[in-house]
Motif scaffolding. Sequence first.
Motif, PDB file in Angstrom:
ATOM      1  N   ALA A  94      27.494  50.018 -14.032  1.00 11.83           N
ATOM      2  CA  ALA A  94      26.424  50.848 -13.478  1.00 11.83           C
ATOM      3  C   ALA A  94      26.622  52.328 -13.803  1.00 11.83           C
ATOM      4  CB  ALA A  94      26.341  50.641 -11.971  1.00 11.83           C
ATOM      5  N   ALA A  95      27.864  52.777 -13.832  1.00 11.65           N
ATOM      6  CA  ALA A  95      28.139  54.189 -14.117  1.00 11.65           C
ATOM      7  C   ALA A  95      27.666  54.579 -15.509  1.00 11.65           C
ATOM      8  CB  ALA A  95      29.627  54.473 -13.957  1.00 11.65           C
ATOM      9  N   ASP A  96      27.684  53.639 -16.462  1.00 10.49           N
ATOM     10  CA  ASP A  96      27.192  53.931 -17.816  1.00 10.49           C
ATOM     11  C   ASP A  96      25.693  54.205 -17.825  1.00 10.49           C
ATOM     12  OD1 ASP A  96      29.653  53.625 -19.187  1.00 10.49           O
ATOM     13  OD2 ASP A  96      29.448  51.453 -19.108  1.00 10.49           O
ATOM     14  N   PHE A  97      25.012  53.768 -16.785  1.00  5.26           N
ATOM     15  CA  PHE A  97      23.571  53.981 -16.659  1.00  5.26           C
ATOM     16  C   PHE A  97      23.260  55.091 -15.654  1.00  5.26           C
ATOM     17  CE2 PHE A  97      21.391  50.258 -18.736  1.00  5.26           C
ATOM     18  CZ  PHE A  97      22.524  49.733 -19.329  1.00  5.26           C
ATOM     19  N   GLY A  98      24.279  55.811 -15.237  1.00  2.79           N
ATOM     20  CA  GLY A  98      24.083  56.913 -14.304  1.00  2.79           C
ATOM     21  C   GLY A  98      23.995  56.507 -12.857  1.00  2.79           C
ATOM     22  N   ILE A  99      24.201  55.228 -12.572  1.00  2.00           N
ATOM     23  CA  ILE A  99      24.109  54.740 -11.191  1.00  2.00           C
ATOM     24  C   ILE A  99      25.492  54.857 -10.568  1.00  2.00           C
ATOM     25  CG2 ILE A  99      23.370  52.839  -9.704  1.00  2.00           C
ATOM     26  CD1 ILE A  99      21.804  51.748 -12.094  1.00  2.00           C
ATOM     27  N   ALA A 127      25.436  67.130 -16.588  1.00  5.96           N
ATOM     28  CA  ALA A 127      26.322  68.025 -15.847  1.00  5.96           C
ATOM     29  C   ALA A 127      26.994  67.337 -14.667  1.00  5.96           C
ATOM     30  CB  ALA A 127      25.551  69.245 -15.365  1.00  5.96           C
ATOM     31  N   THR A 128      26.339  66.311 -14.107  1.00  6.64           N
ATOM     32  CA  THR A 128      26.872  65.668 -12.905  1.00  6.64           C
ATOM     33  C   THR A 128      27.358  64.244 -13.140  1.00  6.64           C
ATOM     34  OG1 THR A 128      24.671  64.863 -12.261  1.00  6.64           O
ATOM     35  CG2 THR A 128      25.327  67.036 -11.458  1.00  6.64           C
ATOM     36  N   GLY A 129      26.951  63.614 -14.258  1.00  9.55           N
ATOM     37  CA  GLY A 129      27.347  62.241 -14.524  1.00  9.55           C
ATOM     38  C   GLY A 129      26.646  61.221 -13.661  1.00  9.55           C
ATOM     39  N   SER A 130      25.604  61.660 -12.969  1.00  5.53           N
ATOM     40  CA  SER A 130      24.873  60.779 -12.050  1.00  5.53           C
ATOM     41  C   SER A 130      23.389  61.073 -12.132  1.00  5.53           C
ATOM     42  CB  SER A 130      25.364  61.001 -10.608  1.00  5.53           C
ATOM     43  OG  SER A 130      24.520  60.356  -9.673  1.00  5.53           O
ATOM     44  N   LEU A 131      22.579  60.052 -11.864  1.00  2.00           N
ATOM     45  CA  LEU A 131      21.127  60.224 -11.842  1.00  2.00           C
ATOM     46  C   LEU A 131      20.620  60.784 -10.518  1.00  2.00           C
ATOM     47  CD1 LEU A 131      19.908  56.912 -13.548  1.00  2.00           C
ATOM     48  CD2 LEU A 131      19.958  59.209 -14.551  1.00  2.00           C
ATOM     49  N   LEU A 132      21.504  60.962  -9.546  1.00  3.84           N
ATOM     50  CA  LEU A 132      21.066  61.362  -8.210  1.00  3.84           C
ATOM     51  C   LEU A 132      20.318  62.691  -8.228  1.00  3.84           C
ATOM     52  CD1 LEU A 132      20.970  60.939  -5.171  1.00  3.84           C
ATOM     53  CD2 LEU A 132      23.233  62.024  -5.012  1.00  3.84           C
ATOM     54  N   ALA A 152      11.631  56.744 -13.703  1.00  2.00           N
ATOM     55  CA  ALA A 152      11.639  57.522 -14.946  1.00  2.00           C
ATOM     56  C   ALA A 152      13.055  57.930 -15.318  1.00  2.00           C
ATOM     57  CB  ALA A 152      10.748  58.750 -14.801  1.00  2.00           C
ATOM     58  N   ASN A 153      13.837  58.321 -14.338  1.00  2.00           N
ATOM     59  CA  ASN A 153      15.218  58.718 -14.631  1.00  2.00           C
ATOM     60  C   ASN A 153      16.097  57.519 -14.974  1.00  2.00           C
ATOM     61  OD1 ASN A 153      15.655  61.776 -14.133  1.00  2.00           O
ATOM     62  ND2 ASN A 153      14.309  61.129 -12.471  1.00  2.00           N
ATOM     63  N   LEU A 154      15.875  56.411 -14.305  1.00  2.00           N
ATOM     64  CA  LEU A 154      16.633  55.209 -14.637  1.00  2.00           C
ATOM     65  C   LEU A 154      16.354  54.760 -16.063  1.00  2.00           C
ATOM     66  CD1 LEU A 154      18.414  52.774 -13.900  1.00  2.00           C
ATOM     67  CD2 LEU A 154      16.349  51.664 -12.987  1.00  2.00           C
ATOM     68  N   VAL A 155      15.091  54.804 -16.479  1.00  2.00           N
ATOM     69  CA  VAL A 155      14.700  54.312 -17.807  1.00  2.00           C
ATOM     70  C   VAL A 155      14.978  55.341 -18.898  1.00  2.00           C
ATOM     71  CG1 VAL A 155      12.751  53.584 -19.218  1.00  2.00           C
ATOM     72  CG2 VAL A 155      12.984  52.718 -16.886  1.00  2.00           C
ATOM     73  N   TYR A 156      14.402  56.541 -18.744  1.00  2.00           N
ATOM     74  CA  TYR A 156      14.466  57.529 -19.827  1.00  2.00           C
ATOM     75  C   TYR A 156      15.840  58.183 -19.956  1.00  2.00           C
ATOM     76  CZ  TYR A 156       9.442  57.295 -20.603  1.00  2.00           C
ATOM     77  OH  TYR A 156       8.172  56.861 -20.922  1.00  2.00           O
ATOM     78  N   ARG A 157      16.567  58.320 -18.857  1.00  2.00           N
ATOM     79  CA  ARG A 157      17.882  58.936 -18.948  1.00  2.00           C
ATOM     80  C   ARG A 157      19.009  57.905 -18.832  1.00  2.00           C
ATOM     81  NH1 ARG A 157      14.492  62.612 -18.634  1.00  2.00           N
ATOM     82  NH2 ARG A 157      13.347  61.806 -16.856  1.00  2.00           N
ATOM     83  N   GLY A 158      19.007  57.120 -17.784  1.00  2.00           N
ATOM     84  CA  GLY A 158      20.072  56.137 -17.627  1.00  2.00           C
ATOM     85  C   GLY A 158      20.118  55.112 -18.749  1.00  2.00           C
ATOM     86  N   VAL A 207      17.337  47.114 -15.437  1.00  2.00           N
ATOM     87  CA  VAL A 207      18.295  46.315 -14.676  1.00  2.00           C
ATOM     88  C   VAL A 207      18.748  45.106 -15.484  1.00  2.00           C
ATOM     89  CG1 VAL A 207      18.595  44.887 -12.614  1.00  2.00           C
ATOM     90  CG2 VAL A 207      17.400  47.078 -12.455  1.00  2.00           C
ATOM     91  N   ALA A 208      17.816  44.471 -16.193  1.00  2.00           N
ATOM     92  CA  ALA A 208      18.172  43.319 -17.023  1.00  2.00           C
ATOM     93  C   ALA A 208      19.136  43.729 -18.129  1.00  2.00           C
ATOM     94  CB  ALA A 208      16.901  42.714 -17.629  1.00  2.00           C
ATOM     95  N   ALA A 209      18.922  44.900 -18.728  1.00  2.00           N
ATOM     96  CA  ALA A 209      19.817  45.378 -19.778  1.00  2.00           C
ATOM     97  C   ALA A 209      21.234  45.553 -19.249  1.00  2.00           C
ATOM     98  CB  ALA A 209      19.294  46.698 -20.345  1.00  2.00           C
ATOM     99  N   LEU A 210      21.348  46.029 -18.030  1.00  2.00           N
ATOM    100  CA  LEU A 210      22.665  46.191 -17.425  1.00  2.00           C
ATOM    101  C   LEU A 210      23.302  44.842 -17.122  1.00  2.00           C
ATOM    102  CD1 LEU A 210      24.930  47.857 -16.140  1.00  2.00           C
ATOM    103  CD2 LEU A 210      23.531  48.004 -14.052  1.00  2.00           C
ATOM    104  N   LEU A 211      22.540  43.930 -16.537  1.00  2.00           N
ATOM    105  CA  LEU A 211      23.080  42.625 -16.163  1.00  2.00           C
ATOM    106  C   LEU A 211      23.435  41.765 -17.371  1.00  2.00           C
ATOM    107  CD1 LEU A 211      20.702  41.720 -13.178  1.00  2.00           C
ATOM    108  CD2 LEU A 211      23.014  42.688 -13.084  1.00  2.00           C
TER     109      LEU A 211
END
Length: 243
Positions: free
Chosen positions: A78-83, A210-215, A151-157, A67-71
């Motif tokens: 947020a979309a660049d991080f899959g959110i 494939a989806t562009g999202s971490l969901l 894990a998905n936020l850190v390792y993928r996003g 979150v700090a890296a994004l802010l």
Amino acid sequence: MTISPDFSVASTTVTAVLAAYLLLGEPWAGRRTYASLARRRDAEPRALVRYFGLVLAVWAVFAAVAVAALLLSPGADAADFGITTPERPGYVLTLTIIFAAIAVASGRNFRSLAEQGKNVPGLASIEAMLPRTAEERRLAIVVAVTDGICANLVYRGLLIAFGVGALGLHLYAAAALSVVVYAVAGFYQGRQGVAVFGLFGAVLTGLYLATGSLLLPVVAHVVLSVRDLTLPAPDKLRAPSAA
């Protein structure tokens, strides 16, 4: 899927430190911590509760760094991080149902095997983490959900965005690098754990691309983690066989 994050110097620094730790420090720290749990599991009634508490604390720190890296990066969103919402909601819904069905069916099968004292694939590598009390079971579910999200936020996003925005890698090269970093996190389970984490990470990363999202990766990760961490612990008090 396309992303174009512009990392600031501060964001690059904190992410680089975290990435270095995930690649070089976390595999050994995780292996040592799990080995300690395995040694203390039978002698200390609350050993697993303390272990789960440590896991939750570590994930909280990792997620805070993401979150700090994004802010800290005005040039990233947020979309660049899959959110963000998935590009193909119908596809995501279909796969979510499939993953849930697989988790339920396989979970029932694994539970039946465990209750009969038969071998459950991969169970031995996480035996010390399997709950034996109601409190441990509730906490295991919390850990499984937290693991799936963080894990998905850190390792993928975060790591894929870092590879593209800070290291200048192609999206797929950054994704491959993130899979490698995730794979070594399974070192606490031995070489087989590294292989399993690598395969699982590749699947989750493919779903993200494939989806562009971490969901969808989060949902798949959570349902499978809940399945694994709520399996009954094998009976360790079997009588020795006669000579």
